[in-house]
Design an enzyme around this catalytic site. Structure first.
Site, PDB file in Angstrom:
ATOM      1  N   ARG A  15       0.819  -1.222   0.000  1.00 44.02           N
ATOM      2  CA  ARG A  15       0.000   0.000   0.000  1.00 44.02           C
ATOM      3  C   ARG A  15       0.855   1.275   0.000  1.00 44.02           C
ATOM      4  O   ARG A  15       0.512   2.279   0.622  1.00 44.02           O
ATOM      5  CB  ARG A  15      -0.971   0.010   1.182  1.00 44.02           C
ATOM      6  CG  ARG A  15      -2.041  -1.062   1.125  1.00 44.02           C
ATOM      7  CD  ARG A  15      -2.962  -0.986   2.325  1.00 44.02           C
ATOM      8  NE  ARG A  15      -2.248  -1.307   3.555  1.00 44.02           N
ATOM      9  CZ  ARG A  15      -2.639  -0.948   4.769  1.00 44.02           C
ATOM     10  NH1 ARG A  15      -3.731  -0.245   4.929  1.00 44.02           N
ATOM     11  NH2 ARG A  15      -1.937  -1.293   5.838  1.00 44.02           N
ATOM     12  N   GLU A  16       1.946   1.226  -0.753  1.00 42.78           N
ATOM     13  CA  GLU A  16       2.840   2.379  -0.783  1.00 42.78           C
ATOM     14  C   GLU A  16       2.144   3.630  -1.322  1.00 42.78           C
ATOM     15  O   GLU A  16       2.393   4.744  -0.852  1.00 42.78           O
ATOM     16  CB  GLU A  16       4.075   2.082  -1.645  1.00 42.78           C
ATOM     17  CG  GLU A  16       4.981   1.000  -1.095  1.00 42.78           C
ATOM     18  CD  GLU A  16       4.650  -0.399  -1.596  1.00 42.78           C
ATOM     19  OE1 GLU A  16       5.535  -1.261  -1.584  1.00 42.78           O
ATOM     20  OE2 GLU A  16       3.483  -0.619  -2.021  1.00 42.78           O
ATOM     21  N   GLY A 445     -22.447   5.373  11.902  1.00 41.48           N
ATOM     22  CA  GLY A 445     -21.904   4.285  12.721  1.00 41.48           C
ATOM     23  C   GLY A 445     -20.523   4.521  13.265  1.00 41.48           C
ATOM     24  O   GLY A 445     -20.335   4.655  14.469  1.00 41.48           O
ATOM     25  N   ASP A 612     -26.428  -2.339   7.750  1.00 44.20           N
ATOM     26  CA  ASP A 612     -25.948  -1.617   6.565  1.00 44.20           C
ATOM     27  C   ASP A 612     -26.010  -2.490   5.319  1.00 44.20           C
ATOM     28  O   ASP A 612     -25.523  -3.622   5.328  1.00 44.20           O
ATOM     29  CB  ASP A 612     -24.498  -1.175   6.765  1.00 44.20           C
ATOM     30  CG  ASP A 612     -24.377  -0.002   7.716  1.00 44.20           C
ATOM     31  OD1 ASP A 612     -25.389   0.659   7.965  1.00 44.20           O
ATOM     32  OD2 ASP A 612     -23.259   0.248   8.208  1.00 44.20           O
ATOM     33  N   CYS A 656     -25.165   3.801   0.013  1.00 44.37           N
ATOM     34  CA  CYS A 656     -24.432   4.976  -0.452  1.00 44.37           C
ATOM     35  C   CYS A 656     -23.889   4.774  -1.860  1.00 44.37           C
ATOM     36  O   CYS A 656     -23.717   3.651  -2.319  1.00 44.37           O
ATOM     37  CB  CYS A 656     -23.286   5.325   0.501  1.00 44.37           C
ATOM     38  SG  CYS A 656     -22.115   4.002   0.795  1.00 44.37           S
ATOM     39  N   HIS A 707     -16.454  11.728   2.444  1.00 44.24           N
ATOM     40  CA  HIS A 707     -15.279  11.302   1.682  1.00 44.24           C
ATOM     41  C   HIS A 707     -14.417  12.486   1.255  1.00 44.24           C
ATOM     42  O   HIS A 707     -13.430  12.319   0.549  1.00 44.24           O
ATOM     43  CB  HIS A 707     -15.709  10.487   0.461  1.00 44.24           C
ATOM     44  CG  HIS A 707     -16.333   9.177   0.835  1.00 44.24           C
ATOM     45  ND1 HIS A 707     -17.670   9.042   1.094  1.00 44.24           N
ATOM     46  CD2 HIS A 707     -15.797   7.948   1.020  1.00 44.24           C
ATOM     47  CE1 HIS A 707     -17.932   7.788   1.412  1.00 44.24           C
ATOM     48  NE2 HIS A 707     -16.810   7.107   1.376  1.00 44.24           N
TER      49      HIS A 707
END
Length: 766
Positions: A15-16, A445, A612, A656, A707
């Site tokens: 995950r660089e 949540g 959800d 969503c 976001h």
């Protein structure tokens, strides 16, 4: 016969990219550092594929945020509200991230572009915005620069770009009076300019991703396809154009796709293997066929014997020179490297032998070509035997099947998916018990998971702190969050979910039939990566999963605390799912497990429970003819999970980043007492479907975009709520954010929620 790949994961094996982007946004590294990290990941990906033996290696499959946003920047489809960002920053990267995340500094306050799901995946793309007077121009040279970078390494790559027709179809008209497809003649010259520059640099192949060729499209779209590829052929007769389709079969678009004047056509034979015969019968002379036979979206090892039979059928008809071997789609949707899974306790050797991640899938593609087109040596034959043993081991493993679970699923009857009374009766019972005000406030949540909270989890897993110490730390964080929510006046509280890692992984860890990886990360959007669980066997719940923390939080306050669960369809969609039984069967197994949890929460005194289901729209088949079957079992699965409680227990659900218009009846059929939905990026446009339908239950349209790091004002939220109030009766409306707050920082979260509560109170007073 040649091998190729449609795209490789861009996040990096560890995950660089995620880490570099977040450091850049926080001002901790320079833009040069970020660009160098991106370049390093791209070069590593190219070299890995070259060393594995892939002959047509993709470029421009790398992205710092999203490949559709990349196209928007490339063709200059930049909404005018970002003009000032472009002027003030004079920086393409900052403009790019402003479009993705919004911009709130230097006196500017600009909303992000809308985001939605990429077809039927959990990947999110940034939705292009189109206007009647839309102009296009070559704004960014990223695709050309990446081709040149690969060439410096000795790789004449295959540049990848979303095709012009699919790009337009993925976008949204932001004003009335025109059809986005009318823009194709304005857009195509920019694509022609891109191809001209690529050809000048020596490009021989170009990959146009056109997934809409596997979807339901109208005659206007079909004419656009004919026009676009005829023009490209006219301008570049020698360029080898590959058009790729995936996630579905060509079906009624078969004649169109096979008639396009292109060099090669890619089909997905994992999602739609039955289309091969039709394609082989329709394919014209000279058209090369790319066989997508290695699953790009799941993690199961390829069955070589099955794939070799497919290759043989194609080569018998077309000859080796007219066949390409490839994954079914971009490997963007696969984790990077199974070799990084070194913890036998996390992923047992028995299950690991059944798996293949992106790096291993590349090897599978090359091995299949070798097995199909050459006389294999002893090493290759040994790998074939190893593959046969792994496939056989999975079929016969005792880990997979549990007869008690199968019997419980087979015993499901209609009443298991029905609440005791209709919503009109339940609503009165809930009003009496819950005593909520008009425009009640809640959150979705989760609350921010700080570095400190994540460090506790890491230390606990490593044994550096005891279970009791970990428990006390989480209790302190939970209590502080409860107290703060009480202080600002939120009506229905949540405990914050500090004990949870991911909303699906957390439940999967407590359910039988799931296993996990240490580094099986895939990109969800931007820098957000998820580590999907692997459902390998029959699913059940051995013990309560959330009751301890929800009950603890409720003991701290007289306010209502909402129990938080992930629904069965979302757990299914956001996991790597077993492919040896129908998905509906697996979903019902999960639904029964969630039902048991819901009942236990009610017994513990929890009066509001949220299940959800953000993925229910995402799971829709890409062809409308296949919708009814999916919607039947998906809606039933949710209702099974929610229907074991009394009338006065209020069931919420959350969805969503989805278009709801086409399935609004099915959402109503779910019969949740309250649904909360993402609405702020679309400025409440999504609410129109609920208003037109006269949605009968209660609804919470999100009033701010979680976001994006920007904090909306109270006045902005009031305006959005007034829009909602104009189309939805006031006594049906809730006030909440778009989604969970886990990825946000506390400072912005507190500011936004205080403004949200103030907005709700202002609306109540008027």
């Amino acid at each position: 016969m040649q091998t190729h790949n449609l795209g490789y994961p861009r996040i990096g094996s560890n995950r660089e990219l995620k880490k570099a982007c977040e450091q850049y946004w926080a001002g901790k590294i320079s833009q040069s550092d970020l660009l160098n990290k991106g370049k390093s990941i791209s070069e590593q990906n190219w070299k890995l594929q070259l060393e594995a033996g892939i002959e047509l290696i993709p470029s421009n499959d790398f992205s710092y945020y999203d490949q559709i946003l990349d196209v928007s920047l490339t063709v200059g489809a930049i909404p005018k509200r970002y003009n000032q960002v472009a002027i003030q920053s004079n920086n393409e990267m900052d403009l790019y991230f402003a479009m993705a995340r919004g911009y709130q500094k230097d006196g500017l306050d600009i909303t992000a572009m809308e985001m939605t799901k990429w077809l039927d995946t959990n990947y999110h793309y940034i939705v292009p915005e189109f206007y009647r007077d839309q102009e296009f121009k070559l704004f960014s040279n990223k695709i050309i620069n990446e081709f040149v970078s690969a060439k410096r390494l000795g790789i004449n790559s295959k540049p990848v770009i979303v095709g012009p027709v699919s790009y337009l179809l993925l976008g949204k008209e932001k004003e009335d009076g025109f059809d986005k497809l009318d823009l194709v003649k304005k857009l195509l010259p920019v694509y022609i300019q891109i191809l001209t520059e690529l050809k000048a640099h020596g490009a021989q192949w170009i990959q146009f991703d056109e997934p809409f060729l596997a979807l339901d499209i109208n005659e206007k779209a079909k004419e656009a396809y004919k026009y676009v590829y005829a023009e490209i052929k006219k301008q570049f007769p020698q360029l080898k154009v590959l058009v790729t389709t995936y996630f579905e079969g060509l079906k009624d678009n078969l004649a169109l796709a096979t008639s396009l004047p292109v060099h090669a056509l890619h089909i997905d034979l994992v999602r739609c293997p039955e289309q091969l015969d039709d394609v082989l019968n329709a394919i014209p002379d000279q058209l090369v066929l790319s066989l997508g036979i290695v699953d790009g979206r799941n993690i199961w090892k390829n069955d070589f014997e099955q794939s070799l039979a497919i290759i043989k059928k194609a080569t018998d008809k077309l000859g080796n020179d007219r066949v390409l071997i490839a994954p079914s789609c971009s490997l963007l949707h696969s984790p990077c490297d199974l070799d990084l899974e070194t913890n036998d306790k996390t992923l047992t050797p028995e299950i690991k032998q059944w798996l293949a991640f992106a790096k291993q899938k590349i090897d599978e593609v090359v091995l299949l070509k070798t097995l199909a087109s050459e006389t294999p040596d002893s090493n290759v034959l040994a790998k074939l035997e190893e593959n046969k043993k792994a496939i056989s081991s999975r079929r016969t493993s005792r880990l997979i099947h549990n007869e008690q679970i199968k019997q419980r699923v087979n015993s499901i009857v209609a009443r298991d998916s029905q609440r005791e009374n209709p919503f009109s009766i339940r609503k009165k019972a809930q009003q009496e018990v819950l005593q909520l005000p008009l425009f009640p406030t809640t959150t979705i949540g989760s609350f921010p998971q700080t570095d400190e909270v994540r460090s506790w989890r890491s230390k606990f897993k490593k044994g550096e702190i005891s279970p009791a110490e970990y428990d006390n730390l989480l209790k302190k964080e939970t209590e502080e969050t409860i107290r703060w929510q009480e202080e600002i006046g939120i009506d229905v509280l949540v405990h914050g979910e500090f004990e949870r890692n991911d909303m699906v992984e957390y439940f999967g860890e407590q359910l039988n039939g799931f296993t996990f990886t240490k580094n099986g990360w895939v990109q969800s959007y931007g820098s957000r990566c998820v580590k999907p669980p692997i459902i390998y066997g029959d699913v059940n719940r051995p013990e309560a999963m959330t009751v301890y923390w929800t009950e603890y939080a409720q003991s701290l306050t007289k306010s209502l605390v909402k129990g938080m669960l992930t629904g069965p369809v979302t757990i299914l969609q956001w996991s790597f799912v077993r492919n040896d039984q129908p998905r509906s069967v697996t979903c019902n197994q999960i639904a029964l497990a969630i039902r048991d949890e819901v009942v236990d929460l009610e017994k513990a005194g929890i009066k509001v429970i949220q299940i959800d289901e953000p993925a229910i729209r995402e799971g829709l088949p890409l062809r409308k003819a296949d919708w009814p079957n999916y919607l039947q079992w998906a809606v039933d699965a949710f209702k099974i999970s929610a229907s074991g409680v009394k009338d006065e227990t209020q069931i919420h659900t959350h969805m969503c980043y989805s278009e709801f218009n086409d399935i609004i009846q099915n959402i109503a059929d779910m019969d949740a007492d309250v649904i909360t939905i993402e609405c702020s990026r679309s400025q409440m446009e999504l609410l129109d479907a609920f208003a037109d339908f006269k949605y009968p239950n209660e609804i919470g349209p999100g009033v701010y975009d979680i976001h994006s790091p920007r904090v909306p004002s109270k006045e902005e939220m009031v305006r959005l709520l007034q829009k909602a109030k104009a189309v939805i009766p006031a006594d049906q409306l809730w006030v909440n954010p778009d989604c969970g707050l886990k990825t946000r920082h506390w400072e912005e979260t507190k500011s936004a929620l205080i403004a949200m509560v103030a907005a709700a109170k202002e609306l109540s007073a008027n």
